[in-house]
Design an enzyme around this catalytic site. Structure first.
Site, PDB file in Angstrom:
ATOM      1  N   TRP A 232       0.850  -1.193   0.000  1.00 41.05           N
ATOM      2  CA  TRP A 232       0.000   0.000   0.000  1.00 41.05           C
ATOM      3  C   TRP A 232       0.882   1.238   0.000  1.00 41.05           C
ATOM      4  O   TRP A 232       1.931   1.257   0.643  1.00 41.05           O
ATOM      5  CB  TRP A 232      -0.883   0.022   1.251  1.00 41.05           C
ATOM      6  CG  TRP A 232      -2.200  -0.668   1.073  1.00 41.05           C
ATOM      7  CD1 TRP A 232      -2.458  -1.994   1.261  1.00 41.05           C
ATOM      8  CD2 TRP A 232      -3.429  -0.071   0.673  1.00 41.05           C
ATOM      9  NE1 TRP A 232      -3.770  -2.258   1.012  1.00 41.05           N
ATOM     10  CE2 TRP A 232      -4.404  -1.088   0.646  1.00 41.05           C
ATOM     11  CE3 TRP A 232      -3.800   1.232   0.336  1.00 41.05           C
ATOM     12  CZ2 TRP A 232      -5.724  -0.847   0.295  1.00 41.05           C
ATOM     13  CZ3 TRP A 232      -5.115   1.467  -0.004  1.00 41.05           C
ATOM     14  CH2 TRP A 232      -6.060   0.444  -0.027  1.00 41.05           C
TER      15      TRP A 232
ATOM     16  N   LEU B  60      -1.348  -4.912   7.629  1.00 42.33           N
ATOM     17  CA  LEU B  60      -1.906  -5.935   8.514  1.00 42.33           C
ATOM     18  C   LEU B  60      -1.330  -7.324   8.250  1.00 42.33           C
ATOM     19  O   LEU B  60      -1.370  -8.180   9.133  1.00 42.33           O
ATOM     20  CB  LEU B  60      -3.431  -5.977   8.398  1.00 42.33           C
ATOM     21  CG  LEU B  60      -4.163  -4.813   9.069  1.00 42.33           C
ATOM     22  CD1 LEU B  60      -5.654  -4.872   8.760  1.00 42.33           C
ATOM     23  CD2 LEU B  60      -3.926  -4.811  10.570  1.00 42.33           C
ATOM     24  N   GLU B  61      -0.790  -7.546   7.073  1.00 43.04           N
ATOM     25  CA  GLU B  61      -0.180  -8.840   6.759  1.00 43.04           C
ATOM     26  C   GLU B  61       1.254  -8.948   7.281  1.00 43.04           C
ATOM     27  O   GLU B  61       1.829 -10.037   7.317  1.00 43.04           O
ATOM     28  CB  GLU B  61      -0.196  -9.091   5.251  1.00 43.04           C
ATOM     29  CG  GLU B  61      -1.571  -9.377   4.677  1.00 43.04           C
ATOM     30  CD  GLU B  61      -2.463  -8.146   4.589  1.00 43.04           C
ATOM     31  OE1 GLU B  61      -3.652  -8.269   4.952  1.00 43.04           O
ATOM     32  OE2 GLU B  61      -1.992  -7.060   4.189  1.00 43.04           O
TER      33      GLU B  61
ATOM     34  N   CYS C 122       3.453   1.835   5.071  1.00 40.39           N
ATOM     35  CA  CYS C 122       3.010   3.216   5.230  1.00 40.39           C
ATOM     36  C   CYS C 122       1.496   3.248   5.387  1.00 40.39           C
ATOM     37  O   CYS C 122       0.769   2.860   4.473  1.00 40.39           O
ATOM     38  CB  CYS C 122       3.436   4.044   4.020  1.00 40.39           C
ATOM     39  SG  CYS C 122       2.914   5.764   4.105  1.00 40.39           S
TER      40      CYS C 122
ATOM     41  N   ILE D 252      -1.463   5.870   6.082  1.00 44.20           N
ATOM     42  CA  ILE D 252      -1.781   7.298   6.078  1.00 44.20           C
ATOM     43  C   ILE D 252      -3.206   7.481   6.603  1.00 44.20           C
ATOM     44  O   ILE D 252      -4.134   6.816   6.140  1.00 44.20           O
ATOM     45  CB  ILE D 252      -1.638   7.899   4.665  1.00 44.20           C
ATOM     46  CG1 ILE D 252      -0.197   7.725   4.165  1.00 44.20           C
ATOM     47  CG2 ILE D 252      -2.043   9.379   4.672  1.00 44.20           C
ATOM     48  CD1 ILE D 252       0.031   8.161   2.724  1.00 44.20           C
TER      49      ILE D 252
ATOM     50  N   GLU E 126     -10.302   9.204   6.747  1.00 38.41           N
ATOM     51  CA  GLU E 126     -11.464   9.818   7.388  1.00 38.41           C
ATOM     52  C   GLU E 126     -12.133   8.921   8.420  1.00 38.41           C
ATOM     53  O   GLU E 126     -13.090   9.339   9.066  1.00 38.41           O
ATOM     54  CB  GLU E 126     -12.475  10.212   6.313  1.00 38.41           C
ATOM     55  CG  GLU E 126     -11.931  11.247   5.351  1.00 38.41           C
ATOM     56  CD  GLU E 126     -12.907  11.572   4.233  1.00 38.41           C
ATOM     57  OE1 GLU E 126     -14.054  11.086   4.264  1.00 38.41           O
ATOM     58  OE2 GLU E 126     -12.510  12.316   3.325  1.00 38.41           O
TER      59      GLU E 126
ATOM     60  N   HIS F 151     -10.347   3.384  10.921  1.00 36.32           N
ATOM     61  CA  HIS F 151      -9.554   2.260  10.416  1.00 36.32           C
ATOM     62  C   HIS F 151      -8.055   2.524  10.578  1.00 36.32           C
ATOM     63  O   HIS F 151      -7.286   1.609  10.869  1.00 36.32           O
ATOM     64  CB  HIS F 151      -9.910   1.996   8.947  1.00 36.32           C
ATOM     65  CG  HIS F 151      -9.262   0.777   8.383  1.00 36.32           C
ATOM     66  ND1 HIS F 151      -9.558  -0.493   8.824  1.00 36.32           N
ATOM     67  CD2 HIS F 151      -8.331   0.630   7.418  1.00 36.32           C
ATOM     68  CE1 HIS F 151      -8.845  -1.366   8.154  1.00 36.32           C
ATOM     69  NE2 HIS F 151      -8.082  -0.711   7.295  1.00 36.32           N
TER      70      HIS F 151
END
Length: 160
Positions: free
Chosen positions: A28, A60-61, A81, A83, A86, A89
């Site tokens: 990501w 998460l992995e 990373c 970021i 809104e 999560h």
């Protein structure tokens, strides 16, 4: 320019000769994670470590894959990373990854360099990812910290 309070870990080139190091990075935010990944690998190799690397989908992995790597490596560097967006999560992911990596390190006794950025915005990530435009280099910093810890653990083991 390093942030205030960051320790200066000075290891000579070649200090990690004989160490096996894994670098595992989330994909990501690839613009950032590609830099972190490359900087971690470069720092570990500059110190003389033997390096293998893998990519996972997201932050998460990281803990489960890092746990598997701990069975075969002297130190593991995890980069990613996250970021802030809104929703909540962001906090869930940050907490889970930080807790997971810490737990894996304590459970296995293998140092894990936590190079997972948890930032409020894209610019903060750019500023920490390494490269000419960055203020910090968290990929290299996390590799150096994990390797330093592995070397300290070897020294402690040699005493006993």
């Amino acid at each position: 320019m390093p942030a205030e309070g960051i320790p200066q870990i000075n290891l000579d080139p070649g200090a990690a000769e004989g160490l096996r190091v894994a670098v595992i990075s989330a994909q990501w935010n690839a613009e950032i994670t590609d830099k972190l990944h490359a900087e971690a690998i470069g720092a570990a190799r500059e110190l003389g470590a033997s390096v293998e690397d893998w990519r996972v989908a997201g932050a998460l992995e990281l803990p489960v894959v890092v746990a598997a790597a701990c069975k075969n490596f002297d130190a593991v560097i995890a980069t990613g990373c996250v970021i802030e967006g809104e929703t909540e999560h962001f906090r869930v992911v940050c907490d889970a990854v930080t807790y997971g990596l810490t737990r894996v390190s304590l459970d296995t006794g293998v140092p894990i360099g936590n190079g997972v950025l948890t930032v409020a915005n894209h610019q903060q990530a750019v500023d920490r990812a390494g490269g000419p435009e960055a203020k910090e280099n968290k990929g290299a910093d996390s590799a150096t910290a994990a390797i330093h810890a592995a070397l300290v653990l070897r020294q402690i083991a040699a005493v006993g």
